[in-house]
Design a protein around this motif. Structure first.
Motif, PDB file in Angstrom:
ATOM      1  N   LEU A  11       0.767  -1.112  -0.076  1.00 29.45           N
ATOM      2  CA  LEU A  11       0.056   0.113  -0.001  1.00 29.45           C
ATOM      3  C   LEU A  11       0.884   1.224  -0.028  1.00 29.45           C
ATOM      4  CD1 LEU A  11      -2.658   1.456   0.467  1.00 29.45           C
ATOM      5  CD2 LEU A  11      -2.310   1.122   2.756  1.00 29.45           C
ATOM      6  N   VAL A  12       0.415   2.190  -0.975  1.00 28.94           N
ATOM      7  CA  VAL A  12       1.451   3.354  -1.086  1.00 28.94           C
ATOM      8  C   VAL A  12       0.463   4.580  -1.299  1.00 28.94           C
ATOM      9  CG1 VAL A  12       3.554   2.203  -1.832  1.00 28.94           C
ATOM     10  CG2 VAL A  12       1.900   3.284  -3.298  1.00 28.94           C
ATOM     11  N   GLN A  13       1.016   5.706  -1.097  1.00 34.48           N
ATOM     12  CA  GLN A  13       0.224   6.912  -1.635  1.00 34.48           C
ATOM     13  C   GLN A  13       0.517   7.213  -2.817  1.00 34.48           C
ATOM     14  OE1 GLN A  13       0.900   9.651   1.618  1.00 34.48           O
ATOM     15  NE2 GLN A  13      -1.066   9.154   2.543  1.00 34.48           N
ATOM     16  N   ALA A  14      -0.566   7.936  -3.538  1.00 32.12           N
ATOM     17  CA  ALA A  14      -0.352   8.464  -4.793  1.00 32.12           C
ATOM     18  C   ALA A  14       1.018   9.313  -4.810  1.00 32.12           C
ATOM     19  CB  ALA A  14      -1.606   9.258  -5.315  1.00 32.12           C
ATOM     20  N   GLY A  15       1.702   9.162  -5.929  1.00 33.74           N
ATOM     21  CA  GLY A  15       2.896   9.996  -6.106  1.00 33.74           C
ATOM     22  C   GLY A  15       4.393   9.291  -5.666  1.00 33.74           C
ATOM     23  N   GLU A  16       3.789   8.188  -5.039  1.00 34.81           N
ATOM     24  CA  GLU A  16       5.171   7.390  -4.359  1.00 34.81           C
ATOM     25  C   GLU A  16       5.585   6.258  -5.482  1.00 34.81           C
ATOM     26  OE1 GLU A  16       4.266   7.917   0.330  1.00 34.81           O
ATOM     27  OE2 GLU A  16       3.952   5.762  -0.473  1.00 34.81           O
ATOM     28  N   SER A  17       6.688   5.658  -5.048  1.00 34.91           N
ATOM     29  CA  SER A  17       7.262   4.851  -5.826  1.00 34.91           C
ATOM     30  C   SER A  17       7.215   3.494  -5.314  1.00 34.91           C
ATOM     31  CB  SER A  17       8.794   5.316  -6.247  1.00 34.91           C
ATOM     32  OG  SER A  17       8.624   6.187  -6.834  1.00 34.91           O
ATOM     33  N   LYS A  64       3.916   4.606 -19.702  1.00 35.96           N
ATOM     34  CA  LYS A  64       5.318   5.140 -20.333  1.00 35.96           C
ATOM     35  C   LYS A  64       5.672   6.306 -19.364  1.00 35.96           C
ATOM     36  CE  LYS A  64       4.466   3.504 -25.151  1.00 35.96           C
ATOM     37  NZ  LYS A  64       4.113   4.032 -26.407  1.00 35.96           N
ATOM     38  N   GLY A  65       7.122   6.410 -19.400  1.00 32.11           N
ATOM     39  CA  GLY A  65       7.438   7.405 -18.582  1.00 32.11           C
ATOM     40  C   GLY A  65       7.795   7.206 -17.061  1.00 32.11           C
ATOM     41  N   ARG A  66       6.749   6.452 -16.373  1.00 28.18           N
ATOM     42  CA  ARG A  66       6.636   6.270 -15.171  1.00 28.18           C
ATOM     43  C   ARG A  66       7.283   4.663 -14.576  1.00 28.18           C
ATOM     44  NH1 ARG A  66       1.873   5.845 -12.576  1.00 28.18           N
ATOM     45  NH2 ARG A  66       0.736   4.748 -14.653  1.00 28.18           N
ATOM     46  N   PHE A  67       7.018   3.698 -15.393  1.00 26.90           N
ATOM     47  CA  PHE A  67       7.494   2.456 -14.974  1.00 26.90           C
ATOM     48  C   PHE A  67       8.573   1.968 -15.825  1.00 26.90           C
ATOM     49  CE2 PHE A  67       3.104   0.524 -13.446  1.00 26.90           C
ATOM     50  CZ  PHE A  67       2.781   1.500 -12.756  1.00 26.90           C
ATOM     51  N   ARG A  81      10.007  -1.227 -11.842  1.00 21.09           N
ATOM     52  CA  ARG A  81      10.139   0.115 -10.989  1.00 21.09           C
ATOM     53  C   ARG A  81       8.970   0.732 -11.467  1.00 21.09           C
ATOM     54  NH1 ARG A  81      11.710   2.481  -6.346  1.00 21.09           N
ATOM     55  NH2 ARG A  81      12.041   4.586  -6.621  1.00 21.09           N
ATOM     56  N   MET A  82       8.023   1.178 -10.385  1.00 19.27           N
ATOM     57  CA  MET A  82       6.879   1.864 -10.592  1.00 19.27           C
ATOM     58  C   MET A  82       7.224   3.289  -9.946  1.00 19.27           C
ATOM     59  SD  MET A  82       3.915  -0.752 -10.415  1.00 19.27           S
ATOM     60  CE  MET A  82       4.407  -1.274  -8.551  1.00 19.27           C
ATOM     61  N   ASN A  83       7.342   4.610 -10.769  1.00 12.77           N
ATOM     62  CA  ASN A  83       7.283   5.848 -10.082  1.00 12.77           C
ATOM     63  C   ASN A  83       5.884   6.447 -10.369  1.00 12.77           C
ATOM     64  OD1 ASN A  83       9.981   5.328  -9.467  1.00 12.77           O
ATOM     65  ND2 ASN A  83      10.651   6.089 -11.669  1.00 12.77           N
ATOM     66  N   SER A  84       5.760   7.641  -9.560  1.00 12.85           N
ATOM     67  CA  SER A  84       4.801   8.452  -9.773  1.00 12.85           C
ATOM     68  C   SER A  84       3.497   7.647  -9.902  1.00 12.85           C
ATOM     69  CB  SER A  84       4.812   9.290 -10.987  1.00 12.85           C
ATOM     70  OG  SER A  84       6.019  10.100 -10.907  1.00 12.85           O
ATOM     71  N   LEU A  85       2.978   6.798  -8.597  1.00 15.37           N
ATOM     72  CA  LEU A  85       2.066   5.965  -8.871  1.00 15.37           C
ATOM     73  C   LEU A  85       0.661   6.557  -8.538  1.00 15.37           C
ATOM     74  CD1 LEU A  85       3.494   3.041  -6.728  1.00 15.37           C
ATOM     75  CD2 LEU A  85       2.413   2.783  -9.068  1.00 15.37           C
ATOM     76  N   THR A 115       0.964 -10.034  -7.101  1.00 20.24           N
ATOM     77  CA  THR A 115       1.259  -9.219  -5.886  1.00 20.24           C
ATOM     78  C   THR A 115       0.384  -8.146  -5.970  1.00 20.24           C
ATOM     79  OG1 THR A 115       2.890  -8.300  -4.387  1.00 20.24           O
ATOM     80  CG2 THR A 115       3.256  -8.161  -6.726  1.00 20.24           C
ATOM     81  N   GLN A 116      -0.301  -7.723  -4.873  1.00 20.65           N
ATOM     82  CA  GLN A 116      -1.317  -6.651  -4.853  1.00 20.65           C
ATOM     83  C   GLN A 116      -0.528  -5.359  -4.614  1.00 20.65           C
ATOM     84  OE1 GLN A 116      -4.952  -6.773  -4.837  1.00 20.65           O
ATOM     85  NE2 GLN A 116      -4.634  -4.466  -5.202  1.00 20.65           N
ATOM     86  N   VAL A 117      -0.948  -4.464  -5.276  1.00 25.22           N
ATOM     87  CA  VAL A 117      -0.402  -3.116  -5.291  1.00 25.22           C
ATOM     88  C   VAL A 117      -1.737  -2.065  -5.232  1.00 25.22           C
ATOM     89  CG1 VAL A 117       0.843  -0.959  -6.351  1.00 25.22           C
ATOM     90  CG2 VAL A 117       1.723  -3.336  -6.739  1.00 25.22           C
ATOM     91  N   THR A 118      -1.667  -1.458  -4.078  1.00 29.50           N
ATOM     92  CA  THR A 118      -2.897  -0.554  -3.716  1.00 29.50           C
ATOM     93  C   THR A 118      -2.298   0.832  -3.618  1.00 29.50           C
ATOM     94  OG1 THR A 118      -4.158  -2.200  -2.728  1.00 29.50           O
ATOM     95  CG2 THR A 118      -4.917   0.100  -2.339  1.00 29.50           C
ATOM     96  N   VAL A 119      -2.691   1.830  -4.385  1.00 30.84           N
ATOM     97  CA  VAL A 119      -2.270   3.165  -4.453  1.00 30.84           C
ATOM     98  C   VAL A 119      -3.711   3.836  -3.818  1.00 30.84           C
ATOM     99  CG1 VAL A 119      -1.394   5.061  -5.474  1.00 30.84           C
ATOM    100  CG2 VAL A 119      -0.970   2.785  -6.255  1.00 30.84           C
TER     101      VAL A 119
END
Length: 121
Positions: A11-17, A64-67, A81-85, A115-119
């Motif tokens: 679990l991450v917040q929007a904008g995190e990686s 594109k440009g984020r992952f 790698r996932m940026n600016s989620l 694997t679960q990713v929650t933003v």
């Protein structure tokens, strides 16, 4: 048989990686292409990123440009790698091995369990 085990979701917040890892074992070859799929809640599974054994990469327009997909063949590991989620990136993410036919990736060698990713916003 090939075994793929994903890790790194959470679990991450929007904008995190976040970086997802996929350990590969069994009858896998460094010449296999690799890809990450995701399935958002209530939606179809979609290809997020794929990489040929030679390093060619494909990305969904939405990431594109984020992952960034990468691999460490010496460690039999594939990364995403996932940026600016964004909240819309919330999904179960699956690691796959497969092949390319022309520009198209086919996940025809193996799938991980996901694997679960929650933003959150």
């Amino acid at each position: 048989q090939v075994q793929l085990v994903e890790s790194g979701g959470g679990l991450v917040q929007a904008g995190e990686s976040l970086t997802l890892s996929c350990g590969v074992s069994g009858r896998a070859s460094a010449s296999n292409a690799a890809g990450w799929y995701r399935q958002p809640p209530g939606k179809q599974r979609e290809l997020v990123a794929a990489m040929s054994w030679g390093g060619r990469t494909n990305y969904a327009d939405s990431v594109k440009g984020r992952f960034t997909i990468s691999r460490d063949n010496a460690k039999n590991t594939v990364f995403l790698r996932m940026n600016s989620l964004k909240v819309d990136d919330t999904a179960v993410y699956y690691c796959t091995l497969g092949t390319f036919t022309g520009p198209t990736y086919y996940p025809n060698v193996g799938w991980g369990q996901g694997t679960q990713v929650t933003v959150s916003s």
